[in-house]
Design a protein around this motif. Structure first.
Motif, PDB file in Angstrom:
ATOM      1  N   TYR A 192       0.916  -0.941  -0.315  1.00 41.21           N
ATOM      2  CA  TYR A 192      -0.197   0.295   0.087  1.00 41.21           C
ATOM      3  C   TYR A 192       0.972   1.498   0.082  1.00 41.21           C
ATOM      4  O   TYR A 192       0.922   2.388  -0.627  1.00 41.21           O
ATOM      5  N   ILE A 225      -2.207  -5.660  -7.738  1.00 39.49           N
ATOM      6  CA  ILE A 225      -1.991  -5.691  -5.904  1.00 39.49           C
ATOM      7  C   ILE A 225      -4.032  -5.700  -6.187  1.00 39.49           C
ATOM      8  O   ILE A 225      -4.348  -5.316  -6.761  1.00 39.49           O
ATOM      9  N   THR A 278      -5.368  -3.368  -0.881  1.00 35.66           N
ATOM     10  CA  THR A 278      -4.348  -2.214  -0.447  1.00 35.66           C
ATOM     11  C   THR A 278      -4.779  -1.413  -1.451  1.00 35.66           C
ATOM     12  O   THR A 278      -3.737  -0.317  -0.441  1.00 35.66           O
TER      13      THR A 278
END
Length: 176
Positions: free
Chosen positions: A12, A46, A50
């Motif tokens: 993240y 992702i 995230t």
């Protein structure tokens, strides 16, 4: 445009850094709509959670703002200055904190009567241990202390029951 695999930072943070770089470089200008969460997820490789964590970081920094049902947009630093909530709270609480509270009359009366009862009863008798006392004598002294404490507990329970009854009568005057 996937994120690097060899970077030890959480994904993240990497995603937030990538978006931050696009904003600060001018590639994304104030008012521009960011790609959707699905597009960011697919582009960066992702998870959806995230993506949301990365957007939360940028939102907390004041770089973007969200419009429910519309998406995320690049904030204009002139219109949306970065807010330091901790600094704001600290400045608000810098003065003395006061609370204007007066307890209800029933509580004040109860507290005064409880203090008067405590003064009348006096402190519990001290436990004295004679160096030459036998174990049986020590146990008798401890038993006496327990009787005294148990009596106080019973008295307190009776007082609580009486208060509960009074409160019940005050709350339900038609029942009596």
């Amino acid at each position: 445009m996937s994120l690097p695999n060899n970077d030890p930072r959480p994904p993240y943070q990497l995603a937030a850094n990538r978006l931050r770089a696009e904003i600060t470089s001018g590639h994304l200008k104030p008012g521009d709509r960011l790609p959707s969460s699905r597009e960011l997820r697919d582009t960066l490789g992702i998870a959806n959670a995230t993506v949301h964590a990365a957007l939360r970081v940028l939102r907390d920094e004041g770089l973007i703002y969200s419009v429910h049902g519309r998406g995320n947009y690049v904030a204009d630093p002139k219109q949306h200055p970065t807010v330091d909530p901790i600094g704001e709270l600290a400045s608000e609480w810098a003065g003395e904190f006061t609370l204007d509270y007066t307890p209800p009359a029933w509580y004040t009366q109860y507290k005064e009567s409880a203090q008067a009862d405590h003064v009348k009863a006096g402190p519990p008798p001290p436990v004295t241990v004679d160096q030459t006392a036998s174990l049986a004598e020590i146990l008798l002294g401890v038993r006496e202390q327990l009787r005294h404490v148990t009596g106080e507990v019973v008295s307190l329970r009776q007082q609580i029951a009486g208060l509960e009854e009074k409160v019940s009568r005050l709350e339900n005057p038609d029942v009596n």
